[in-house]
Design a protein around this motif. Structure first.
Motif, short mmCIF file in Angstrom:
data_model
loop_
_atom_site.label_atom_id
_atom_site.label_comp_id
_atom_site.label_asym_id
_atom_site.label_seq_id
_atom_site.Cartn_x
_atom_site.Cartn_y
_atom_site.Cartn_z
N SER A 95 0.83 -1.21 0.00
CA SER A 95 0.00 0.00 0.00
C SER A 95 0.87 1.26 0.00
CB SER A 95 -0.93 0.01 1.22
OG SER A 95 -1.79 -1.12 1.20
N LEU A 96 1.92 1.24 0.83
CA LEU A 96 2.83 2.39 0.88
C LEU A 96 3.58 2.55 -0.44
CD1 LEU A 96 4.28 1.96 4.50
CD2 LEU A 96 2.74 3.77 3.70
N ILE A 99 1.35 4.24 -2.97
CA ILE A 99 1.29 5.69 -2.69
C ILE A 99 2.58 6.38 -3.16
CG2 ILE A 99 1.21 7.39 -0.81
CD1 ILE A 99 -0.56 5.34 0.72
N TYR A 100 3.71 5.71 -2.92
CA TYR A 100 5.02 6.22 -3.36
C TYR A 100 5.03 6.41 -4.88
CZ TYR A 100 10.10 5.86 -4.33
OH TYR A 100 11.39 6.06 -4.77
N CYS A 101 4.46 5.44 -5.62
CA CYS A 101 4.40 5.54 -7.08
C CYS A 101 3.52 6.71 -7.52
CB CYS A 101 3.86 4.24 -7.68
SG CYS A 101 4.96 2.83 -7.50
N GLN A 102 2.39 6.88 -6.83
CA GLN A 102 1.47 7.98 -7.15
C GLN A 102 2.16 9.33 -6.97
OE1 GLN A 102 -2.21 7.69 -4.96
NE2 GLN A 102 -2.58 5.59 -5.64
N LYS A 103 2.89 9.47 -5.87
CA LYS A 103 3.59 10.74 -5.58
C LYS A 103 4.62 11.04 -6.66
CE LYS A 103 3.09 10.89 -0.54
NZ LYS A 103 3.80 10.80 0.76
N GLU A 120 2.77 1.83 -10.63
CA GLU A 120 1.64 1.85 -9.69
C GLU A 120 0.66 0.73 -10.03
OE1 GLU A 120 -2.26 4.53 -8.55
OE2 GLU A 120 -0.74 5.38 -9.90
N TYR A 124 -0.45 -2.52 -7.63
CA TYR A 124 -1.83 -2.88 -7.27
C TYR A 124 -2.17 -4.30 -7.73
CZ TYR A 124 -3.26 1.63 -5.41
OH TYR A 124 -3.40 2.75 -4.61
N ARG A 150 -8.18 3.69 -12.63
CA ARG A 150 -6.95 4.46 -12.80
C ARG A 150 -6.49 4.45 -14.26
NH1 ARG A 150 -5.28 7.79 -8.97
NH2 ARG A 150 -3.10 7.38 -9.48
#
Length: 311
Positions: A95-96, A99-103, A120, A124, A150
């Motif tokens: 999960s982290l 989020i790291y990929c999204q940022k 990302e 998933y 997405r």
């Protein structure tokens, strides 16, 4: 093979210039992957812990403004706890990582933005697979649905996978919606994905116990493409339910003999064949020994012999 890779990577790490951080981290990924494939997950985890925080300053290239850490190593860092029976930690790390990929995707330039979006997506997908291993199919389906939102609304592979997941949990209505969606997307270009569409139809029939209709579709797929291992394996399943045990065994034997490096070392196919030997023969030990000899010619050192069911 994996044992040799693990040894080679360690030798290269020891001999490398300490300033070549990017190359050393690639070698670490290679070694840890090899240890994982060998089932030495405890050792892999211990060695990974020695690397410490993957986001520490010395692992960051200030000039290019990017991390030296290979993304594959981050994935391995996330999934390794699941092999050591810490599934919650794997869920947290995946999960982290998403989020790291999204940022990074939001900050990246146009040329690398797509790379981080793809990473990302891959994260998933790994997360969904992990939910399936935990038998939490509802969470897996929710993750797959989120993936589709997405910018992957028309991804035929993901939609088909979600449909097959719905079949697995008995939600035939949702599965048919997904399979219908695949056909709608592929109108006019059906030939390209005809095999996937027909495979979906066969799975739908199997979920309803319509073994004869499923068998006919899978037989056609097999006649067209003898290398479709998924079709052949499921064709054998249909033959079992139709009472054709000898035919099912023959299919799996031909499958493993014709594809020795893929199906011939596929633990699922081997276990299915050995299970059928137990049903067909009063003493199946001799048959299983023959299978073991055949597998030994092609299998690597990561092969799990338990699937031959000799004990």
């Amino acid at each position: 093979m994996w044992r040799s890779i693990a040894k080679y990577a360690r030798q290269q790490i020891v001999q490398s210039d300490p300033n070549q951080i990017k190359e050393i981290l690639k070698l670490w990924h290679l070694r840890l992957l090899a240890l994982n494939k060998l089932g030495l997950c405890q050792l892999a985890s211990a060695e990974l812990e020695k690397l410490g925080n993957l986001d520490r300053p010395e692992f960051f290239d200030a000039e290019k403004e990017e991390s030296f850490v290979p993304f594959e190593l981050r994935i391995l860092h996330a999934i390794l706890p699941s092999y050591l029976k810490y599934p919650a930690l794997t869920l947290e790390r995946l999960s982290l990582l998403a989020i790291y990929c999204q940022k990074l995707s939001s900050r990246a330039k146009a040329d690398s933005q797509m790379i981080w979006k793809y990473r990302e997506l891959q994260t998933y997908l790994v997360l969904a697979t992990h939910w399936i291993h935990l038998k939490d199919y509802k969470a897996a389906a929710s993750t797959m649905q989120y993936i589709l939102t997405r910018n992957n609304e028309d991804d035929v592979d993901i939609i088909s996978s979600l449909g097959r997941l719905y079949l697995h949990i008995g939600d035939l209505s949702s599965a048919n919606k997904m399979f219908g969606r695949v056909e709608e997307i592929c109108k006019g270009k059906k030939e390209i994905v005809k095999e996937a569409i027909e495979m979906n139809q066969a799975f739908a029939f199997m979920s309803q116990g319509k073994w004869l209709q499923a068998r006919d579709i899978l037989q056609q797929l097999y006649n067209i493409n003898h290398d479709n291992l998924l079709a052949i394996n499921n064709l054998a399943v249909c033959e079992v339910y139709l009472g054709n045990l000898v035919k099912a065994i023959e299919l799996l034997e031909n499958l493993t003999l014709d594809n020795p490096t893929s199906a011939g070392t596929c633990e699922t196919a081997i276990m299915n064949m050995c299970t059928l030997y137990e049903l067909r023969h009063e003493d199946s030990t001799e048959k299983k020994i023959q299978v073991m000899k055949q597998v030994a010619r092609w299998a690597g050192d990561s092969f799990q012999p338990d699937c031959i069911k000799l004990q």
